[in-house]
Design an enzyme around this catalytic site. Structure first.
Site, PDB file in Angstrom:
ATOM      1  N   LEU A   1       0.670  -1.132  -0.093  1.00 37.50           N
ATOM      2  CA  LEU A   1       0.172  -0.029  -0.051  1.00 37.50           C
ATOM      3  C   LEU A   1       0.771   1.256  -0.008  1.00 37.50           C
ATOM      4  CD1 LEU A   1      -3.001  -0.612  -0.040  1.00 37.50           C
ATOM      5  CD2 LEU A   1      -1.940  -2.388   1.252  1.00 37.50           C
ATOM      6  N   ASP A   2       2.132   1.149   0.539  1.00 38.17           N
ATOM      7  CA  ASP A   2       2.925   2.334   0.866  1.00 38.17           C
ATOM      8  C   ASP A   2       3.402   2.925  -0.603  1.00 38.17           C
ATOM      9  OD1 ASP A   2       3.821   4.391   2.332  1.00 38.17           O
ATOM     10  OD2 ASP A   2       5.108   2.913   3.421  1.00 38.17           O
TER      11      ASP A   2
END
Length: 632
Positions: free
Chosen positions: A368-369
């Protein structure tokens, strides 16, 4: 002065861009990875690589501490017995005499800390593979674990991506209990005191769960030979299938060193020939992690091209180097994972893929980052590049929102991966078995959504509520993937600004006061990796670093503090500490791997973050603005 500093830094960063548009910088951990690489070569009885081993030996000797005579987990870090045992073992394997002064001092420090019996689980496994320690001290994890249904309390699906990929080949090794075939038969008997020592856990444990799992481990050890042979073979076959499906070609299992090395040893223990395609690819993946210089060499834990490229693209756009950023986005676009439903899909099967991984290729494990940072960079360039990235942006957002956890936050790789009781497993003494939501990753996802104009939605409000709950009493936020409270606070302040939470909000005001209070006397900011101490007592000061100073400045500017004396002093520190080549020196580790266990020195951080901060300061001062519309 600021214009000159920005121009020099941008030119220096541009010079490191690859011809195809991407950036990738060295990613350095501690002594354990290069030591394990040396030991792996000997475990497999490979031909002696004398020149390479000599270079790794010089690296290991150089990073040994003269203060405590052993090896720590980060630059200037305290003594760590597990890292020291591995480094000592590797140097002995290379051929360092045990009576050499550096070996004698390291041995004395190891023995004073309890000796090889005091090491963590993964080091005990390493010793057992060489017959240098007993398998009996390794907590039992039967390969049948891979057959457990999803509802079972202990399953691989409930573990983090990194734990999953590391553990699966280990299940086979622990069942077969192979011993190295190296002809030298090097042991480390001199590192044992003769007494059993209880290793110091780095996990947050609960006494009742610990007692239960210790009793379970004892039962599994007693019954290890009672598993039906057919069931065991089925379990081993499933492990092999799991590994083979996720090999990523020459990028390796999970694209992280421990999993990659374990996969090679698993194939070897099962009798796969060296030229078998799966084993050969797994072995080649490790060679691609080596950093070989004229005098020294070391092995990286993984590579970070997507992360480096996306962050460098943001810095270049801030500095006005749009052509450089556009080339980076062109490189990033085809690396979006669109067709592989990775392990994350076991929790969210109806979500379409659409994320980016950290490495060159790791389709089963996008995160997600990285995805949020890439999407924000592409969105930021839309006015210039047009709709070329629109589909990539939309798919990235769709995948991200599909993995929001029930508490409103986001973890790095999975949704709702917060089965805290598993950290009480004897095998999990490192305390890094899980991937729960964290403030820094959540902040990045909030920043992405807010930058695209989302306000007031249920998912946005849930995320902001999560961030509000996570703020510490002192005003800071914990940083899981960067060191530490400075990193977390920067991340959240940028998210709050993008989401329309203004400087007058108590959350923001408290964070600004905290960042101002911890500024070093020289004008910069620094934080030691020891701020991840088990009690999480808060920020621990350290000498100023370029990357942490840049994070603090970006956070403060997002909070409307561009005209403050605090920001002016920080900008002056960056300008004064810029080297002749336009970049910044930084030996201290400011990246997080696993709190209290594994830290990272991103060689790119002092290259693009200070440029980003200085360029933003210049841009805001020119426009007389107090904040920017971008999420980072």
């Amino acid at each position: 002065m600021i214009d000159q500093a920005v121009d020099r830094a941008a030119a220096a960063l541009a010079a490191t861009q690859r011809p195809d548009g991407h950036w990738v910088f060295e990613l350095e951990a501690d002594a354990t990875i290069p030591a394990e690489y040396v030991l792996l070569r000997h475990y497999l009885s490979e031909p002696v690589a004398a020149e390479l081993e000599a270079k790794i030996g010089r690296y290991l000797r150089r990073i040994r501490s003269d203060t405590h005579d052993g090896w720590g987990l980060f630059h200037a870090g305290d003594f760590d017995v597990s890292a020291s045992v591995k480094a000592y073992f590797a140097l002995k394997m290379i051929g360092d005499p045990v009576d050499a002064p550096h070996m004698a001092r390291a041995r004395a420090a190891i023995l004073a800390a309890g000796g090889a019996a005091a090491v963590n689980v993964f080091t005990r496994i390493q010793l057992a593979l060489f017959g240098a320690g007993p398998w009996a001290t390794v907590p039992t994890m039967p390969p049948e674990l891979i057959l457990a249904p999803r509802w079972f309390p202990i399953t691989l699906a409930k573990m983090s991506y990194w734990a999953r990929t590391v553990v699966v080949p280990l299940l086979v090794l622990a069942a077969l209990k192979p011993v190295a075939r190296n002809a030298k038969r090097v042991l480390v008997d001199e590192l044992y005191t003769g007494e059993a020592v209880a290793p110091t856990t780095k996990a947050d444990t609960t006494p009742m769960w610990t007692l239960f799992f210790n009793a379970l481990d004892g039962a599994l050890k007693r019954g290890d030979r009672l598993w039906p042979k057919g069931l065991r073979q089925r379990a081993i076959d499933r492990c092999v299938a799991f590994v083979t499906e996720r090999l990523n070609g020459v990028d390796g299992l999970g694209a992280i060193y421990p999993a990659m090395a374990n996969s090679v040893m698993m194939f070897d223990a099962l009798g796969y020939a060296e030229d078998h395609p799966a084993r050969a690819a797994a072995r080649e993946s490790l060679e691609r992690l080596l950093v070989i210089g004229d005098d020294e060499a070391y092995c990286q834990p993984c590579v970070s091209p997507v992360w480096d490229t996306a962050l460098a693209a943001h810095a270049m756009m801030e500095a006005g180097e749009d052509a450089r950023a556009d080339a980076a986005l062109d490189w990033l676009r085809p690396r979006q994972v669109l067709d592989v439903a990775g392990d994350w899909a076991s929790e969210r099967p109806h979500v379409r893929p659409g994320g980016w991984a950290f490495q060159y290729n790791n389709d089963h494990y996008p995160d997600l980052d990285d995805t949020a940072v890439v999407v924000m960079a592409m969105d930021r360039a839309r006015g210039r590049t047009g709709p070329v990235n629109d589909e990539a942006i939309d798919r990235g957002i769709e995948w991200t929102v599909g993995l929001q956890s029930r508490n409103g936050g986001w973890g790095a790789f999975d949704a709702d991966n917060a089965y805290e009781y598993l950290n009480n497993l004897p095998f999990a003494d490192h305390g890094a078995l899980l991937d729960p939501p964290t403030a820094d990753v959540t902040a990045r996802c909030v920043s992405m959504l807010a930058q695209r104009g989302e306000r007031g939605s249920a998912r946005m409000m849930a995320a902001l509520d999560y961030l509000a709950r996570e703020q510490r009493a002192d005003g800071s936020w914990f940083g899981r993937w960067g060191v530490n409270y400075i990193y977390g606070t920067w991340s959240v302040l940028c998210a709050l600004n993008a989401a329309g939470v203004g400087p007058e909000h108590p959350m923001v005001a408290k964070a600004v006061a905290w960042l101002t209070a911890i500024q070093n006397a020289d004008g910069g900011w620094g934080e030691d990796c020891d701020s991840y101490a088990l009690d999480y007592a808060g920020h621990r000061g350290a000498p100023s670093t370029a990357s942490q100073t840049a994070w603090a400045l970006l956070g403060l500017m997002a909070a409307g503090q561009v005209d403050s004396d605090t920001v002016a002093l920080g900008v002056a520190w960056l300008a004064a500490n810029q080297a002749e080549d336009g970049l910044w020196a930084q030996e201290r580790y400011t990246g997080g791997g696993f709190p209290r266990v594994f830290y990272l020195r991103y060689h790119g951080y002092p290259k693009y973050f200070p440029l980003w901060a200085l360029a933003r300061y210049r841009n805001l001062k020119r426009s007389n603005a107090q904040a920017v519309e971008y999420g980072m």
